[in-house]
Design a protein around this motif. Structure first.
Motif, mmCIF file in Angstrom:
data_model
loop_
_atom_site.group_PDB
_atom_site.id
_atom_site.type_symbol
_atom_site.label_atom_id
_atom_site.label_comp_id
_atom_site.label_asym_id
_atom_site.label_seq_id
_atom_site.Cartn_x
_atom_site.Cartn_y
_atom_site.Cartn_z
ATOM 1 N N THR A 168 16.840 32.862 4.293
ATOM 2 C CA THR A 168 17.352 33.717 3.216
ATOM 3 C C THR A 168 17.434 35.171 3.666
ATOM 4 O OG1 THR A 168 16.367 32.238 1.561
ATOM 5 C CG2 THR A 168 16.994 34.439 0.823
ATOM 6 N N GLU A 171 20.361 35.547 6.046
ATOM 7 C CA GLU A 171 21.625 35.521 5.305
ATOM 8 C C GLU A 171 21.885 36.864 4.633
ATOM 9 O OE1 GLU A 171 23.897 32.646 2.064
ATOM 10 O OE2 GLU A 171 21.697 32.709 2.110
ATOM 11 N N LYS A 172 20.815 37.470 4.104
ATOM 12 C CA LYS A 172 20.948 38.778 3.455
ATOM 13 C C LYS A 172 21.345 39.841 4.468
ATOM 14 C CE LYS A 172 20.295 41.396 -0.243
ATOM 15 N NZ LYS A 172 21.120 41.252 -1.464
ATOM 16 N N GLU A 175 25.017 39.487 5.397
ATOM 17 C CA GLU A 175 25.933 39.374 4.252
ATOM 18 C C GLU A 175 27.232 40.142 4.484
ATOM 19 O OE1 GLU A 175 25.827 40.027 -0.607
ATOM 20 O OE2 GLU A 175 24.049 40.446 0.593
ATOM 21 N N LEU A 178 29.332 38.465 7.306
ATOM 22 C CA LEU A 178 29.940 37.226 6.823
ATOM 23 C C LEU A 178 31.147 37.518 5.936
ATOM 24 C CD1 LEU A 178 26.643 35.309 5.959
ATOM 25 C CD2 LEU A 178 28.327 34.564 7.643
ATOM 26 N N LEU A 185 28.379 30.793 5.188
ATOM 27 C CA LEU A 185 27.167 30.310 5.846
ATOM 28 C C LEU A 185 26.530 29.232 4.978
ATOM 29 C CD1 LEU A 185 24.967 30.447 8.033
ATOM 30 C CD2 LEU A 185 23.896 32.303 6.725
ATOM 31 N N ILE A 187 23.370 26.671 4.592
ATOM 32 C CA ILE A 187 21.988 26.502 5.059
ATOM 33 C C ILE A 187 21.444 25.173 4.554
ATOM 34 C CG2 ILE A 187 19.641 27.431 4.983
ATOM 35 C CD1 ILE A 187 20.870 30.205 4.631
#
Length: 317
Positions: A168, A171-172, A175, A178, A185, A187
């Protein structure tokens, strides 16, 4: 007359025995002479030819010759490995110097332009943005090299990692990247916790996902990167798969080499240093794992990390 005959026979027999003894001694000394000649070749640096002594028989000298041949081959192999390592280090230094030269030249050029030219505030901002971008690339390069230096020949600290929280967080952090590249993405985490060095595992997954994003060119149907962490029969598997540009066999042979880029222009454009996968390889090695690649040109790439069972907790989602 008999005395003369006996004397003549004695002389003939002595000469014959001397000749026979000479032949026997020559044959006995030949293996030692061969060893001496091989030692001379080794003194001249010709280790491969020195290892070509023909071994005959099964006596102690034959055993010594076999051991000598094996020693010469091992020395030759080690010297070739050392030379290869020296060449790689020299290539690393050359590439590193080249990587520094490009941004430093650009930074100096723009700084000189801002300092001496009469330009507008907008142009100054553009120049400063470019200088900051190149400075950031150099900073990332130095951070990556420091991470690689920390891992080398050092025992890493192992602790428990919540991979869901880590994914997480990654991903942040990615961000914006992406969104900018129109990449989705996905997961899929099936293991609650793993064991390892949290900072290094974070860097491993982060770099793999970044590489996958960079490998995805603009696509009409959008790009996708999938991160999977699951348990296997031997431990646990971390897998990152994308539908990007992919690689051919030639690229896959060199992909773990420092500063190697598949698309050099595009990699620099995205701020890549060519050290990401080399760092990932060292992180995996530090965790006694293995890394493998499956890829087809234009079809995408799958990177598979396998870690031993001691790095995978038994609790699953």
């Amino acid at each position: 007359k008999l005395e003369k005959n006996y004397l003549l026979m004695s002389i003939l027999m002595s000469v014959l025995l001397a000749m026979i003894l000479f032949v026997i001694l020559r044959r006995l000394n030949k293996p030692i002479d061969d060893l001496g000649a091989a030692v001379e070749k080794m003194k001249q640096g010709n280790y491969l030819d020195a290892a070509e002594i023909q071994v005959k028989g099964k006596d102690d000298i034959a055993g010594l010759q076999e051991s000598f041949n094996e020693m010469a081959r091992m020395i030759n192999d080690n010297i070739l490995k050392i030379r290869e390592e020296v060449d790689k280090r020299q290539e690393f230094v050359d590439n590193f110097a080249h990587e520094l030269k490009s941004p430093l030249t650009s930074i100096y050029g723009f700084a000189e332009y801002v300092s001496k030219a009469n330009i507008s505030d907008e142009e100054k901002k553009e120049c400063m943005d470019f200088i900051m971008e190149e400075s950031n690339r150099m900073l990332q390069l130095s951070y990556t090299l420091l991470d690689m230096a920390k891992i080398r020949n050092k025992k890493i600290q192992i602790n428990e990692i919540n991979v869901g929280e880590m994914a997480t967080k990654i991903e942040k952090m990615l961000e914006y990247k992406l969104s900018k590249n129109a990449v989705c993405l996905v997961i899929d985490i099936k293991v609650e916790k793993i064991r390892g060095n949290e900072q290094l595992i974070y860097s491993l997954i982060y770099n793999l996902i970044c590489n996958s994003i960079n490998a995805i060119h603009e696509k009409a149907d959008g790009g996708q990167v999938k991160l999977t962490i699951e348990k296997s029969y031997a431990g646990c598997v971390i897998q990152v798969e994308d539908n990007g540009c992919g690689m051919d066999e030639k690229d896959m042979e060199h992909i773990l080499e420092p500063f190697y880029r598949i698309d050099k222009a595009r990699s620099r454009e995205n701020g890549g240093t060519g050290l990401g996968l080399s760092l990932c390889s060292r992180i995996v090695k530090a965790h006694h794992g293995s890394i493998s690649f499956e890829s087809d040109k234009g079809e995408g790439t799958k990177v598979k990390i396998e870690l031993p069972d001691k790095y995978c907790k038994q609790s699953e989602k």
